[in-house]
Design a protein around this motif. Structure first.
Motif, PDB file in Angstrom:
ATOM      1  N   GLU A 182       0.825  -1.213   0.000  1.00 36.15           N
ATOM      2  CA  GLU A 182       0.000   0.000   0.000  1.00 36.15           C
ATOM      3  C   GLU A 182       0.860   1.263   0.000  1.00 36.15           C
ATOM      4  O   GLU A 182       0.571   2.214  -0.716  1.00 36.15           O
ATOM      5  CB  GLU A 182      -0.963   0.007   1.195  1.00 36.15           C
ATOM      6  CG  GLU A 182      -2.124  -0.933   1.025  1.00 36.15           C
ATOM      7  CD  GLU A 182      -2.951  -0.643  -0.232  1.00 36.15           C
ATOM      8  OE1 GLU A 182      -3.292   0.539  -0.481  1.00 36.15           O
ATOM      9  OE2 GLU A 182      -3.250  -1.599  -0.966  1.00 36.15           O
ATOM     10  N   PHE A 183       1.904   1.286   0.826  1.00 32.87           N
ATOM     11  CA  PHE A 183       2.802   2.442   0.855  1.00 32.87           C
ATOM     12  C   PHE A 183       3.461   2.642  -0.515  1.00 32.87           C
ATOM     13  O   PHE A 183       3.588   3.766  -1.004  1.00 32.87           O
ATOM     14  CB  PHE A 183       3.875   2.296   1.935  1.00 32.87           C
ATOM     15  CG  PHE A 183       3.436   2.744   3.293  1.00 32.87           C
ATOM     16  CD1 PHE A 183       3.081   4.065   3.532  1.00 32.87           C
ATOM     17  CD2 PHE A 183       3.386   1.848   4.341  1.00 32.87           C
ATOM     18  CE1 PHE A 183       2.687   4.487   4.787  1.00 32.87           C
ATOM     19  CE2 PHE A 183       2.986   2.248   5.597  1.00 32.87           C
ATOM     20  CZ  PHE A 183       2.630   3.577   5.831  1.00 32.87           C
ATOM     21  N   ILE A 184       3.884   1.560  -1.136  1.00 31.93           N
ATOM     22  CA  ILE A 184       4.504   1.646  -2.466  1.00 31.93           C
ATOM     23  C   ILE A 184       3.504   2.175  -3.486  1.00 31.93           C
ATOM     24  O   ILE A 184       3.832   3.034  -4.304  1.00 31.93           O
ATOM     25  CB  ILE A 184       5.082   0.270  -2.876  1.00 31.93           C
ATOM     26  CG1 ILE A 184       6.274  -0.071  -1.975  1.00 31.93           C
ATOM     27  CG2 ILE A 184       5.475   0.250  -4.346  1.00 31.93           C
ATOM     28  CD1 ILE A 184       6.702  -1.521  -2.024  1.00 31.93           C
ATOM     29  N   LYS A 185       2.275   1.671  -3.439  1.00 29.21           N
ATOM     30  CA  LYS A 185       1.214   2.130  -4.340  1.00 29.21           C
ATOM     31  C   LYS A 185       0.970   3.633  -4.201  1.00 29.21           C
ATOM     32  O   LYS A 185       0.664   4.323  -5.162  1.00 29.21           O
ATOM     33  CB  LYS A 185      -0.088   1.376  -4.032  1.00 29.21           C
ATOM     34  CG  LYS A 185      -0.781   0.847  -5.264  1.00 29.21           C
ATOM     35  CD  LYS A 185      -2.124   0.265  -4.941  1.00 29.21           C
ATOM     36  CE  LYS A 185      -1.995  -1.146  -4.420  1.00 29.21           C
ATOM     37  NZ  LYS A 185      -3.283  -1.789  -4.177  1.00 29.21           N
ATOM     38  N   GLU A 186       1.113   4.141  -2.970  1.00 27.92           N
ATOM     39  CA  GLU A 186       0.890   5.563  -2.699  1.00 27.92           C
ATOM     40  C   GLU A 186       2.114   6.417  -3.014  1.00 27.92           C
ATOM     41  O   GLU A 186       2.090   7.626  -2.799  1.00 27.92           O
ATOM     42  CB  GLU A 186       0.491   5.759  -1.226  1.00 27.92           C
ATOM     43  CG  GLU A 186      -0.836   5.133  -0.864  1.00 27.92           C
ATOM     44  CD  GLU A 186      -2.003   5.790  -1.592  1.00 27.92           C
ATOM     45  OE1 GLU A 186      -1.992   7.034  -1.754  1.00 27.92           O
ATOM     46  OE2 GLU A 186      -2.923   5.058  -2.002  1.00 27.92           O
ATOM     47  N   GLY A 187       3.192   5.807  -3.506  1.00 26.47           N
ATOM     48  CA  GLY A 187       4.359   6.581  -3.927  1.00 26.47           C
ATOM     49  C   GLY A 187       5.482   6.683  -2.906  1.00 26.47           C
ATOM     50  O   GLY A 187       6.395   7.483  -3.066  1.00 26.47           O
ATOM     51  N   TYR A 188       5.439   5.879  -1.852  1.00 27.74           N
ATOM     52  CA  TYR A 188       6.459   5.932  -0.813  1.00 27.74           C
ATOM     53  C   TYR A 188       7.523   4.848  -0.991  1.00 27.74           C
ATOM     54  O   TYR A 188       8.025   4.291  -0.009  1.00 27.74           O
ATOM     55  CB  TYR A 188       5.804   5.804   0.569  1.00 27.74           C
ATOM     56  CG  TYR A 188       4.914   6.966   0.898  1.00 27.74           C
ATOM     57  CD1 TYR A 188       5.443   8.169   1.324  1.00 27.74           C
ATOM     58  CD2 TYR A 188       3.532   6.854   0.761  1.00 27.74           C
ATOM     59  CE1 TYR A 188       4.631   9.253   1.621  1.00 27.74           C
ATOM     60  CE2 TYR A 188       2.707   7.927   1.057  1.00 27.74           C
ATOM     61  CZ  TYR A 188       3.260   9.112   1.489  1.00 27.74           C
ATOM     62  OH  TYR A 188       2.459  10.166   1.769  1.00 27.74           O
ATOM     63  N   THR A 189       7.898   4.588  -2.234  1.00 30.78           N
ATOM     64  CA  THR A 189       8.858   3.525  -2.539  1.00 30.78           C
ATOM     65  C   THR A 189      10.199   3.749  -1.846  1.00 30.78           C
ATOM     66  O   THR A 189      10.740   2.826  -1.226  1.00 30.78           O
ATOM     67  CB  THR A 189       9.072   3.419  -4.068  1.00 30.78           C
ATOM     68  OG1 THR A 189       7.802   3.188  -4.679  1.00 30.78           O
ATOM     69  CG2 THR A 189      10.014   2.291  -4.430  1.00 30.78           C
ATOM     70  N   ALA A 190      10.751   4.950  -1.943  1.00 29.88           N
ATOM     71  CA  ALA A 190      12.058   5.234  -1.339  1.00 29.88           C
ATOM     72  C   ALA A 190      12.016   5.032   0.171  1.00 29.88           C
ATOM     73  O   ALA A 190      12.938   4.443   0.761  1.00 29.88           O
ATOM     74  CB  ALA A 190      12.505   6.652  -1.679  1.00 29.88           C
ATOM     75  N   GLU A 191      10.947   5.477   0.793  1.00 34.79           N
ATOM     76  CA  GLU A 191      10.823   5.352   2.247  1.00 34.79           C
ATOM     77  C   GLU A 191      10.730   3.882   2.670  1.00 34.79           C
ATOM     78  O   GLU A 191      11.335   3.467   3.660  1.00 34.79           O
ATOM     79  CB  GLU A 191       9.599   6.123   2.760  1.00 34.79           C
ATOM     80  CG  GLU A 191       9.727   7.624   2.655  1.00 34.79           C
ATOM     81  CD  GLU A 191       9.384   8.205   1.288  1.00 34.79           C
ATOM     82  OE1 GLU A 191       9.171   7.433   0.317  1.00 34.79           O
ATOM     83  OE2 GLU A 191       9.338   9.435   1.174  1.00 34.79           O
ATOM     84  N   VAL A 192       9.983   3.090   1.905  1.00 32.07           N
ATOM     85  CA  VAL A 192       9.863   1.662   2.215  1.00 32.07           C
ATOM     86  C   VAL A 192      11.233   0.993   2.090  1.00 32.07           C
ATOM     87  O   VAL A 192      11.627   0.198   2.951  1.00 32.07           O
ATOM     88  CB  VAL A 192       8.811   0.969   1.313  1.00 32.07           C
ATOM     89  CG1 VAL A 192       8.839  -0.543   1.492  1.00 32.07           C
ATOM     90  CG2 VAL A 192       7.423   1.519   1.599  1.00 32.07           C
ATOM     91  N   LYS A 193      11.993   1.341   1.029  1.00 34.55           N
ATOM     92  CA  LYS A 193      13.317   0.753   0.850  1.00 34.55           C
ATOM     93  C   LYS A 193      14.237   1.085   2.018  1.00 34.55           C
ATOM     94  O   LYS A 193      14.941   0.221   2.537  1.00 34.55           O
ATOM     95  CB  LYS A 193      13.968   1.251  -0.450  1.00 34.55           C
ATOM     96  CG  LYS A 193      13.706   0.376  -1.618  1.00 34.55           C
ATOM     97  CD  LYS A 193      14.607   0.727  -2.777  1.00 34.55           C
ATOM     98  CE  LYS A 193      14.255  -0.187  -3.934  1.00 34.55           C
ATOM     99  NZ  LYS A 193      15.178  -0.122  -5.015  1.00 34.55           N
ATOM    100  N   ILE A 194      14.223   2.337   2.440  1.00 34.65           N
ATOM    101  CA  ILE A 194      15.090   2.764   3.544  1.00 34.65           C
ATOM    102  C   ILE A 194      14.764   1.990   4.814  1.00 34.65           C
ATOM    103  O   ILE A 194      15.655   1.469   5.494  1.00 34.65           O
ATOM    104  CB  ILE A 194      14.965   4.287   3.779  1.00 34.65           C
ATOM    105  CG1 ILE A 194      15.606   5.045   2.607  1.00 34.65           C
ATOM    106  CG2 ILE A 194      15.594   4.706   5.102  1.00 34.65           C
ATOM    107  CD1 ILE A 194      15.276   6.526   2.570  1.00 34.65           C
ATOM    108  N   LYS A 195      13.485   1.879   5.139  1.00 33.21           N
ATOM    109  CA  LYS A 195      13.078   1.187   6.370  1.00 33.21           C
ATOM    110  C   LYS A 195      13.332  -0.313   6.286  1.00 33.21           C
ATOM    111  O   LYS A 195      13.808  -0.921   7.240  1.00 33.21           O
ATOM    112  CB  LYS A 195      11.606   1.470   6.693  1.00 33.21           C
ATOM    113  CG  LYS A 195      11.324   2.921   6.998  1.00 33.21           C
ATOM    114  CD  LYS A 195      12.156   3.405   8.171  1.00 33.21           C
ATOM    115  CE  LYS A 195      11.884   4.857   8.478  1.00 33.21           C
ATOM    116  NZ  LYS A 195      12.792   5.399   9.469  1.00 33.21           N
TER     117      LYS A 195
END
Length: 160
Positions: A104-117
């Motif tokens: 869901e986070f990736i779908k909403e455009g938070y790909t970089a943040e998901v990768k970092i975490k």
């Protein structure tokens, strides 16, 4: 003076063979480079070393132990495959790695943040002492990355 495609291909193949020898202490059986109409391809043959040369280590055991480490904090991968392209590198491929919240986070455009975490969490999960005991080799570094649209990830372990 412009180089012909064939001499450029030959130079590229020579450079690749030299780099492999520099980094892996051995070169591939052969390297074929092709440059045609905007396409560039490299075909490397006979580079994988037979698994029996790798400390009689059971691939399934490594894959299972890495899955167990990840499952401590994250979704357990649906599958894992380990490869030893050289004596000093282990590449681990995981698929089915994303949980619902991450998707869901990736779908909403938070790909970089998901990768970092995810990278931070997975690096903390890697118990280097345990891996070193399992591999009977010192682990110098662990690199972690994902291809989210394919729901897979790669870990590269640089070992003694």
């Amino acid at each position: 003076m412009e180089e012909t495609g064939q001499s450029l291909e030959h130079r590229a193949a020579s450079i690749i063979v030299k780099r492999f020898k520099d980094y892996f202490s051995k070169g591939p059986g052969s390297v074929y480079v092709s440059i045609k109409k905007g396409f560039f391809s490299i075909h490397i043959r006979e580079f994988l070393t037979p698994l029996e040369n790798f400390w009689n280590l059971n691939c399934f055991e490594v894959e299972t132990k890495l899955n167990d480490l990840i499952a401590k904090e994250e979704k357990k991968p649906e599958g894992t495959k380990a490869y030893w392209p050289s004596d000093h590198i282990i590449v681990v491929y995981h698929y089915g790695v994303l949980g619902g919240l991450e998707k869901e986070f990736i779908k909403e455009g938070y790909t970089a943040e998901v990768k970092i975490k995810k990278r931070k969490i997975e690096k903390q999960l890697y118990d280097l002492k345990y891996l070193e005991w399992l591999l009977q080799k010192q682990v110098h570094e662990v690199f972690i990355d994902w291809i989210f649209n394919l729901d897979c990830g790669y870990n590269v372990l640089l070992i003694e």
